[in-house]
Design a protein around this motif. Structure first.
Motif, short mmCIF file in Angstrom:
data_model
loop_
_atom_site.label_atom_id
_atom_site.label_comp_id
_atom_site.label_asym_id
_atom_site.label_seq_id
_atom_site.Cartn_x
_atom_site.Cartn_y
_atom_site.Cartn_z
N GLY A 38 0.78 -1.23 0.00
CA GLY A 38 0.00 0.00 0.00
C GLY A 38 0.81 1.28 0.00
N LEU A 39 2.07 1.20 -0.35
CA LEU A 39 2.92 2.39 -0.44
C LEU A 39 2.95 2.89 -1.89
CD1 LEU A 39 5.95 1.27 1.76
CD2 LEU A 39 3.95 2.61 2.45
N PHE A 40 3.22 4.18 -2.05
CA PHE A 40 3.28 4.78 -3.37
C PHE A 40 4.53 5.65 -3.49
CE2 PHE A 40 -1.11 3.88 -2.59
CZ PHE A 40 -1.59 3.43 -3.82
N GLU A 41 5.18 5.58 -4.64
CA GLU A 41 6.29 6.49 -4.93
C GLU A 41 5.75 7.61 -5.81
OE1 GLU A 41 10.75 6.60 -6.87
OE2 GLU A 41 9.47 4.88 -7.27
N LEU A 42 5.93 8.85 -5.36
CA LEU A 42 5.51 9.99 -6.17
C LEU A 42 6.35 10.07 -7.43
CD1 LEU A 42 5.02 12.99 -3.69
CD2 LEU A 42 3.27 11.77 -4.99
N THR A 43 5.72 10.29 -8.56
CA THR A 43 6.47 10.46 -9.80
C THR A 43 6.39 11.91 -10.29
OG1 THR A 43 4.60 9.68 -11.13
CG2 THR A 43 6.26 8.05 -10.47
N GLY A 44 5.78 12.78 -9.49
CA GLY A 44 5.72 14.20 -9.78
C GLY A 44 5.65 14.97 -8.47
N SER A 45 6.30 16.12 -8.41
CA SER A 45 6.27 16.94 -7.20
C SER A 45 4.97 17.74 -7.12
CB SER A 45 7.45 17.92 -7.18
OG SER A 45 8.66 17.23 -6.97
N PRO A 46 4.45 17.94 -5.91
CA PRO A 46 3.20 18.68 -5.74
C PRO A 46 3.37 20.19 -5.86
CG PRO A 46 4.02 18.00 -3.61
CD PRO A 46 4.95 17.41 -4.64
N GLY A 47 2.33 20.83 -6.32
CA GLY A 47 2.33 22.28 -6.39
C GLY A 47 1.63 22.92 -5.21
N LEU A 48 0.85 22.13 -4.48
CA LEU A 48 0.07 22.66 -3.34
C LEU A 48 0.39 21.96 -2.03
CD1 LEU A 48 -3.41 22.81 -5.12
CD2 LEU A 48 -1.75 24.67 -4.85
N VAL A 49 0.56 20.67 -2.07
CA VAL A 49 0.80 19.87 -0.86
C VAL A 49 2.22 20.11 -0.36
CG1 VAL A 49 1.02 17.51 0.02
CG2 VAL A 49 -0.86 18.09 -1.52
N LEU A 50 2.37 20.28 0.93
CA LEU A 50 3.68 20.46 1.55
C LEU A 50 4.18 19.14 2.12
CD1 LEU A 50 3.00 23.80 3.44
CD2 LEU A 50 4.33 23.50 1.34
N GLY A 51 5.50 18.98 2.16
CA GLY A 51 6.10 17.85 2.87
C GLY A 51 6.56 16.70 2.02
N CYS A 52 6.49 16.80 0.69
CA CYS A 52 6.94 15.69 -0.15
C CYS A 52 7.41 16.20 -1.50
CB CYS A 52 5.84 14.65 -0.31
SG CYS A 52 4.29 15.28 -1.01
N ALA A 53 8.09 15.32 -2.24
CA ALA A 53 8.61 15.64 -3.57
C ALA A 53 8.63 14.38 -4.41
CB ALA A 53 10.03 16.22 -3.47
N ALA A 54 8.80 14.55 -5.71
CA ALA A 54 8.94 13.40 -6.61
C ALA A 54 10.06 12.51 -6.08
CB ALA A 54 9.26 13.88 -8.01
N GLY A 55 9.80 11.21 -6.08
CA GLY A 55 10.78 10.25 -5.59
C GLY A 55 10.54 9.78 -4.17
N GLN A 78 8.01 25.27 -4.53
CA GLN A 78 6.69 25.73 -4.96
C GLN A 78 6.72 27.23 -5.19
OE1 GLN A 78 4.60 24.05 -1.61
NE2 GLN A 78 4.14 22.17 -2.74
N VAL A 79 6.02 27.67 -6.22
CA VAL A 79 6.06 29.07 -6.64
C VAL A 79 4.63 29.57 -6.84
CG1 VAL A 79 6.94 30.67 -8.38
CG2 VAL A 79 8.19 28.54 -7.91
N ALA A 80 4.34 30.75 -6.30
CA ALA A 80 3.03 31.37 -6.49
C ALA A 80 3.21 32.88 -6.57
CB ALA A 80 2.08 31.01 -5.34
N GLY A 81 2.21 33.53 -7.12
CA GLY A 81 2.26 34.98 -7.25
C GLY A 81 0.92 35.60 -6.93
N LEU A 82 0.83 36.88 -7.20
CA LEU A 82 -0.41 37.60 -6.94
C LEU A 82 -1.51 37.24 -7.93
CD1 LEU A 82 1.05 41.12 -6.11
CD2 LEU A 82 0.16 39.40 -4.53
N GLY A 83 -1.15 36.68 -9.02
CA GLY A 83 -2.12 36.27 -10.04
C GLY A 83 -1.55 35.06 -10.75
N ARG A 84 -1.70 35.06 -12.03
CA ARG A 84 -1.13 33.98 -12.84
C ARG A 84 0.19 34.47 -13.44
NH1 ARG A 84 -5.35 31.14 -12.30
NH2 ARG A 84 -7.44 31.45 -12.98
#
Length: 154
Positions: A38-55, A78-84
């Protein structure tokens, strides 16, 4: 970048990103590779979730909460701005992190971006590249999405 994505498996996992103002949970769906027990290896890093990365290898509960049981070799920035973001600032980000080497990704509407970089590059090199890139863009912020992650044994 030290993470070599696995071939697409069609598997996605749902991780809890937080809660909306209404109290409803907000989830991010990410690509992953199923593993043993029941374990999973992330193959992509999250843009919103904190605490994990690809791999990283995760144990996920039914409510989307997760535990990193095996830390991978990557930073998640993770990168965000005032808009898009516009296409030009995102292209500049892609070019800037490619030299680390790293990978910058964003949804089609460019409302946020995520960068995956191998930990071997070092935090100071990542900080220098990200600070230089962000200096030319009003209202943009960036942070390590998994810098406080503790290492647990698998």
């Amino acid at each position: 970048m030290t993470f070599d994505p696995q071939p697409p498996t069609g598997t996605h996992i749902r991780l809890l990103a937080g809660h909306a103002g209404s109290g409803q949970p907000v989830f991010e769906v990410l690509p992953a590779r199923p593993m043993r027990s029941g374990l999973f290896e992330l193959t992509g890093s999250p843009g919103l979730v904190l605490g994990c990365a690809a791999g990283d290898v995760l144990r996920i509960s039914d409510d989307g909460r997760f535990e990193v049981v095996g830390q991978g070799q990557n930073w998640c920035i993770q990168v965000a701005g005032l808009g898009r973001f516009g296409p030009k600032p995102f292209a500049a980000l892609r070019d800037a992190v490619a030299d680390l080497p790293g990978l910058a990704e964003a949804p089609p509407d460019l409302r946020f971006a995520v960068v995956t970089v191998g930990r071997a590059v070092g935090m100071s090199a990542v900080e220098r590249v990200m600070d230089n890139w962000a200096a030319g863009i009003d209202g943009v912020e960036w942070w390590f999405g998994n810098a406080d992650q503790s290492v647990l044994s698998a």
